[in-house]
Design a protein around this motif. Structure first.
Motif, mmCIF file in Angstrom:
data_model
loop_
_atom_site.group_PDB
_atom_site.id
_atom_site.type_symbol
_atom_site.label_atom_id
_atom_site.label_comp_id
_atom_site.label_asym_id
_atom_site.label_seq_id
_atom_site.Cartn_x
_atom_site.Cartn_y
_atom_site.Cartn_z
ATOM 1 N N LYS A 57 0.923 -1.154 -0.010
ATOM 2 C CA LYS A 57 -0.047 0.201 0.031
ATOM 3 C C LYS A 57 0.939 1.220 0.044
ATOM 4 N N TRP A 58 0.765 2.054 -1.075
ATOM 5 C CA TRP A 58 1.527 3.387 -0.906
ATOM 6 C C TRP A 58 0.769 4.574 -1.491
ATOM 7 N N ASN A 59 1.593 5.636 -0.847
ATOM 8 C CA ASN A 59 1.044 6.884 -1.201
ATOM 9 C C ASN A 59 1.400 7.611 -2.606
ATOM 10 N N PRO A 60 0.632 7.542 -3.597
ATOM 11 C CA PRO A 60 1.064 8.222 -4.945
ATOM 12 C C PRO A 60 1.271 9.730 -4.609
ATOM 13 N N GLU A 61 0.650 10.268 -3.890
ATOM 14 C CA GLU A 61 0.452 11.670 -3.732
ATOM 15 C C GLU A 61 1.907 12.095 -3.309
ATOM 16 N N ARG A 62 2.585 11.535 -2.442
ATOM 17 C CA ARG A 62 3.820 11.567 -1.989
ATOM 18 C C ARG A 62 5.183 11.532 -3.311
ATOM 19 N N LEU A 63 4.788 11.013 -4.176
ATOM 20 C CA LEU A 63 5.660 10.885 -5.487
ATOM 21 C C LEU A 63 5.014 11.631 -6.342
ATOM 22 N N GLY A 64 4.046 12.818 -6.224
ATOM 23 C CA GLY A 64 3.630 13.690 -7.084
ATOM 24 C C GLY A 64 2.618 13.281 -8.183
ATOM 25 N N LEU A 65 1.889 12.066 -7.747
ATOM 26 C CA LEU A 65 0.988 11.589 -8.656
ATOM 27 C C LEU A 65 -0.396 11.705 -7.833
ATOM 28 N N GLY A 66 -0.664 12.887 -7.858
ATOM 29 C CA GLY A 66 -1.940 13.257 -6.856
ATOM 30 C C GLY A 66 -3.250 13.126 -7.787
ATOM 31 N N LEU A 67 -3.309 13.399 -9.118
ATOM 32 C CA LEU A 67 -4.303 13.587 -9.872
ATOM 33 C C LEU A 67 -4.538 11.963 -10.423
ATOM 34 N N GLN A 68 -6.025 11.706 -10.181
ATOM 35 C CA GLN A 68 -6.523 10.288 -10.344
ATOM 36 C C GLN A 68 -7.897 10.475 -11.090
ATOM 37 N N ALA A 69 -7.942 9.837 -12.011
ATOM 38 C CA ALA A 69 -9.046 9.843 -12.802
ATOM 39 C C ALA A 69 -9.572 8.431 -13.430
ATOM 40 N N PHE A 70 -10.834 8.458 -13.506
ATOM 41 C CA PHE A 70 -11.443 6.921 -14.223
ATOM 42 C C PHE A 70 -11.789 7.613 -15.568
ATOM 43 N N VAL A 71 -11.316 6.904 -16.486
ATOM 44 C CA VAL A 71 -11.721 7.036 -17.983
ATOM 45 C C VAL A 71 -12.425 5.769 -18.696
ATOM 46 N N THR A 72 -13.722 6.145 -19.153
ATOM 47 C CA THR A 72 -14.299 5.167 -19.894
ATOM 48 C C THR A 72 -13.825 5.131 -21.557
ATOM 49 N N ILE A 73 -13.433 4.346 -22.014
ATOM 50 C CA ILE A 73 -13.350 4.353 -23.500
ATOM 51 C C ILE A 73 -14.379 3.957 -24.433
ATOM 52 N N PHE A 74 -14.633 4.597 -25.374
ATOM 53 C CA PHE A 74 -15.772 3.963 -26.276
ATOM 54 C C PHE A 74 -14.792 3.908 -27.673
ATOM 55 N N LEU A 126 -7.843 9.899 -28.427
ATOM 56 C CA LEU A 126 -8.600 10.150 -29.483
ATOM 57 C C LEU A 126 -8.479 9.264 -30.845
ATOM 58 N N PRO A 127 -7.238 9.007 -31.135
ATOM 59 C CA PRO A 127 -7.358 8.171 -32.490
ATOM 60 C C PRO A 127 -7.802 6.939 -32.416
ATOM 61 N N TYR A 128 -8.103 6.295 -31.187
ATOM 62 C CA TYR A 128 -8.851 4.947 -31.105
ATOM 63 C C TYR A 128 -10.206 5.010 -30.842
ATOM 64 N N GLY A 129 -10.682 6.047 -30.242
ATOM 65 C CA GLY A 129 -12.141 6.465 -30.017
ATOM 66 C C GLY A 129 -12.438 7.658 -29.066
ATOM 67 N N ASN A 130 -13.483 7.703 -28.507
ATOM 68 C CA ASN A 130 -14.111 8.768 -27.695
ATOM 69 C C ASN A 130 -14.062 8.189 -26.289
ATOM 70 N N TYR A 131 -13.688 9.343 -25.171
ATOM 71 C CA TYR A 131 -13.964 8.942 -23.844
ATOM 72 C C TYR A 131 -14.811 9.801 -23.028
ATOM 73 N N ARG A 132 -14.978 9.469 -21.612
ATOM 74 C CA ARG A 132 -15.751 10.145 -20.609
ATOM 75 C C ARG A 132 -14.699 9.881 -19.548
ATOM 76 N N MET A 133 -14.391 11.111 -18.877
ATOM 77 C CA MET A 133 -13.440 11.291 -17.778
ATOM 78 C C MET A 133 -14.182 11.620 -16.240
ATOM 79 N N ASN A 134 -13.921 10.931 -15.483
ATOM 80 C CA ASN A 134 -14.326 11.510 -13.938
ATOM 81 C C ASN A 134 -12.911 11.797 -13.239
ATOM 82 N N LEU A 135 -12.769 12.731 -12.584
ATOM 83 C CA LEU A 135 -12.107 13.011 -11.729
ATOM 84 C C LEU A 135 -12.126 12.327 -10.451
ATOM 85 N N SER A 136 -10.999 11.675 -9.541
ATOM 86 C CA SER A 136 -11.463 11.178 -8.378
ATOM 87 C C SER A 136 -10.848 12.032 -7.392
#
Length: 143
Positions: A57-74, A126-136
């Motif tokens: 179990k690690w803390n990504p924010e401590r490594l500067g990876l504080g932005l998390q999102a869930f992306v649905t790909i169409f 985008l070359p593969y399709g569309n997406y919907r993104m939700n920030l976490s």
């Protein structure tokens, strides 16, 4: 090998899920076994495939990876799956992917340092399709 899993095995497993570094002797005190007996049961759980491995179990924010999102790909078409899977394999910012049914083709969890990096990833999709993104906004689940 005894392939039955009893209530004590389940209690040992729950202890390991909470803290996989916990000593067998300490777990044994909780489940009323010796540390050696706990070790034997843990090996059995490995052999049966109940325990597949251990994680950190690690803390990504401590490594500067504080932005998390869930992306649905169409995806644009059914023949884009192989190319999209190859693309996903090259991206370190994509940390988890699920092929889903229903709305969308894939659900990805991504982590970046900045909104600009997230935008770059979304542009690359985008070359593969569309997406919907939700920030976490992460909320710690208490046990």
């Amino acid at each position: 090998m005894n392939e039955t899993i009893d209530d004590t095995d389940i209690r040992i497993l729950k202890c390991l899920i909470r803290d996989s570094k916990r000593p067998h002797k300490e777990i044994g005190e909780e489940v009323h076994l010796t540390g050696q007996a706990v070790g034997a049961r843990v090996r059995k759980l490995h052999d049966l495939g109940v325990i597949e491995g251990y994680t950190v179990k690690w803390n990504p924010e401590r490594l500067g990876l504080g932005l998390q999102a869930f992306v649905t790909i169409f995806l644009n078409s059914g023949d884009r799956h192989a190319a999209f899977r190859e693309f996903m394999a090259t991206r370190e910012d994509i940390v988890e992917v699920h092929r889903v049914s229903g709305e969308g083709c894939y659900l990805m969890r991504v982590r970046t340092e900045t909104m600009e990096q997230l935008g770059s990833l979304l542009e690359a999709i985008l070359p593969y399709g569309n997406y919907r993104m939700n920030l976490s906004v992460g909320i710690e689940k208490s046990e």
